[in-house]
Design an enzyme around this catalytic site. Structure first.
Site, PDB file in Angstrom:
ATOM      1  N   ARG A   1       0.898  -1.064   0.044  1.00  0.00           N
ATOM      2  CA  ARG A   1      -0.111   0.073   0.142  1.00  0.00           C
ATOM      3  C   ARG A   1       0.797   1.356   0.077  1.00  0.00           C
ATOM      4  O   ARG A   1       2.074   1.409   0.631  1.00  0.00           O
ATOM      5  CB  ARG A   1      -0.881   0.034   0.987  1.00  0.00           C
ATOM      6  CG  ARG A   1      -2.115  -0.952   1.217  1.00  0.00           C
ATOM      7  CD  ARG A   1      -3.174  -0.355   0.204  1.00  0.00           C
ATOM      8  NE  ARG A   1      -4.374  -1.307  -0.021  1.00  0.00           N
ATOM      9  CZ  ARG A   1      -4.430  -2.335  -0.709  1.00  0.00           C
ATOM     10  NH1 ARG A   1      -3.366  -2.557  -1.790  1.00  0.00           N
ATOM     11  NH2 ARG A   1      -5.591  -2.837  -1.168  1.00  0.00           N
TER      12      ARG A   1
ATOM     13  N   HIS B   1      -1.032   0.301 -10.439  1.00  0.00           N
ATOM     14  CA  HIS B   1      -1.698  -0.841  -9.392  1.00  0.00           C
ATOM     15  C   HIS B   1      -2.169  -1.690 -10.200  1.00  0.00           C
ATOM     16  O   HIS B   1      -3.380  -2.092 -10.150  1.00  0.00           O
ATOM     17  CB  HIS B   1      -2.734   0.233  -8.639  1.00  0.00           C
ATOM     18  CG  HIS B   1      -3.161  -0.724  -7.267  1.00  0.00           C
ATOM     19  ND1 HIS B   1      -3.603   0.037  -6.259  1.00  0.00           N
ATOM     20  CD2 HIS B   1      -3.257  -1.859  -6.970  1.00  0.00           C
ATOM     21  CE1 HIS B   1      -3.731  -0.913  -5.343  1.00  0.00           C
ATOM     22  NE2 HIS B   1      -3.590  -1.989  -5.713  1.00  0.00           N
TER      23      HIS B   1
HETATM   24  C1  GLV Z   1      -5.129  -5.074  -4.461  1.00  0.00           C
HETATM   25  O1  GLV Z   1      -4.438  -3.951  -4.250  1.00  0.00           O
HETATM   26  C2  GLV Z   1      -5.486  -5.991  -3.421  1.00  0.00           C
HETATM   27  O2  GLV Z   1      -5.481  -5.531  -2.097  1.00  0.00           O
HETATM   28  O3  GLV Z   1      -6.006  -6.891  -3.672  1.00  0.00           O
END
Ligand code: GLV
Length: 309
Positions: A224, A272
């Protein structure tokens, strides 16, 4: 009785619905809260990036499934229904896809492929690359962290790992606690962050902690964004403490256009997408948890709300 899918369009909720129905054609699936006719029928909700408070609308909700690995966003909803258990996904495909990303980044860096692509005029011919960066440090030894560790071990790397509680994993030197973190960092060439975001891990990676890394280490963040104190990263790279970073997650996503990370030549940015959740691979575990929730049986991959993962 119905199962509600509450996913952004970009995650193709229709495809998830089709995968679920292909396993159980009798399933009543509703896509999006606005399509629900009878709120009292909803017993199970599959959510990602939902609107705060909406889960209070379903009086007979028996289980909430987070359609992803991290549950920080879901738990940030201060209006979650009390006493409704939360489960999350765990999928080998998800781990495989993460491993592929991590291996690509590490190998590309180790063989300096990006540098060669960017600066072809700086080639030194017939000089073999130095292959002395062999030590991987993984922060977070959950499902994804253990899978990544095993992957790197198979490739011949030395793997170390750090987690909140003590772990014992074959061929992985495991560390825990504050002192353990420093000791692991001191021997790490590639630092991979796979920690969940909790109060303890927020800003854990900052100039103080990252200064313990081997000089010139490379940092990869796939956990994160908020685990990294973002403002500390560029000074650490410019000073040579870090050779660079590959970042897939950020404090604010999408990463704002004017963010200094975009312009730094030693920071590689990905949107991401280090790991994906293929619908068909997770449909069986969703159906199984739905069945268990209805029957009052023990749920799979239950989230410990207090711990935050
Ligand atoms: C993506 O960031 C997840 O937590 O699956």
């Amino acid at each position: 009785m119905s199962l509600l899918i509450c996913l952004p369009e970009s995650m193709n909720p229709d495809m998830l619905s089709a995968s679920l129905k292909s396993l159980d054609s009798s399933l009543k699936v509703e896509i999006g809260p606005e399509m629900v006719n009878k709120k009292e029928e909803v017993e199970f909700a599959v959510v990602w990036d939902h609107k705060d408070g909406i889960l209070l609308n379903y009086p007979n909700l028996k289980c909430i499934l987070s359609y992803g690995h991290g549950v920080d966003k879901l738990l940030a909803d201060t209006q979650l229904p009390a006493d409704v258990p939360i489960v999350r996904l765990k999928s080998k495909k998800m781990a495989d896809s993460m491993n592929e990303y991590l291996l690509t980044v590490v190998l590309m860096n180790r063989r300096q492929l990006l540098k060669h692509a960017l600066y072809p005029n700086e080639f030194e011919w017939n000089v073999s690359s130095s292959l002395n960066l062999n030590s991987i440090g993984i922060l977070g030894l959950g499902f994804l962290g253990i899978s990544a560790a095993q992957h790197f071990i198979q490739m011949g790397f030395q793997v170390k790992g750090w987690s909140r509680s003590e772990k014992n994993i074959k061929n992985v030197k495991c560390y825990s606690g504050n002192k353990g973190l420093i000791r692991m960092l001191e021997h790490t060439d590639y630092l991979i962050n796979l920690l969940p975001l909790t109060i303890e891990t927020q800003s854990l990676l900052n100039s103080e902690t990252l200064s313990n890394l081997k000089r010139g280490a490379y940092f990869i963040n796939v956990g994160r964004g908020k685990t990294l104190e973002e403002k500390d990263l560029i000074p650490l790279i410019d000073d040579g403490q870090l050779s660079g970073a590959c970042l897939d997650v950020f404090k604010t996503e999408p990463l704002p256009k004017n963010h200094p990370f975009w312009k730094h030549k030693n920071i590689l940015i990905t949107p991401h997408n280090s790991s994906t959740t293929p619908h068909s691979s997770v449909a069986p575990q969703i159906i199984e948890n739905y069945r268990r929730a209805i029957c009052g049986e023990e749920l799979l991959n239950l989230v410990d709300v207090k711990l935050g993962y």
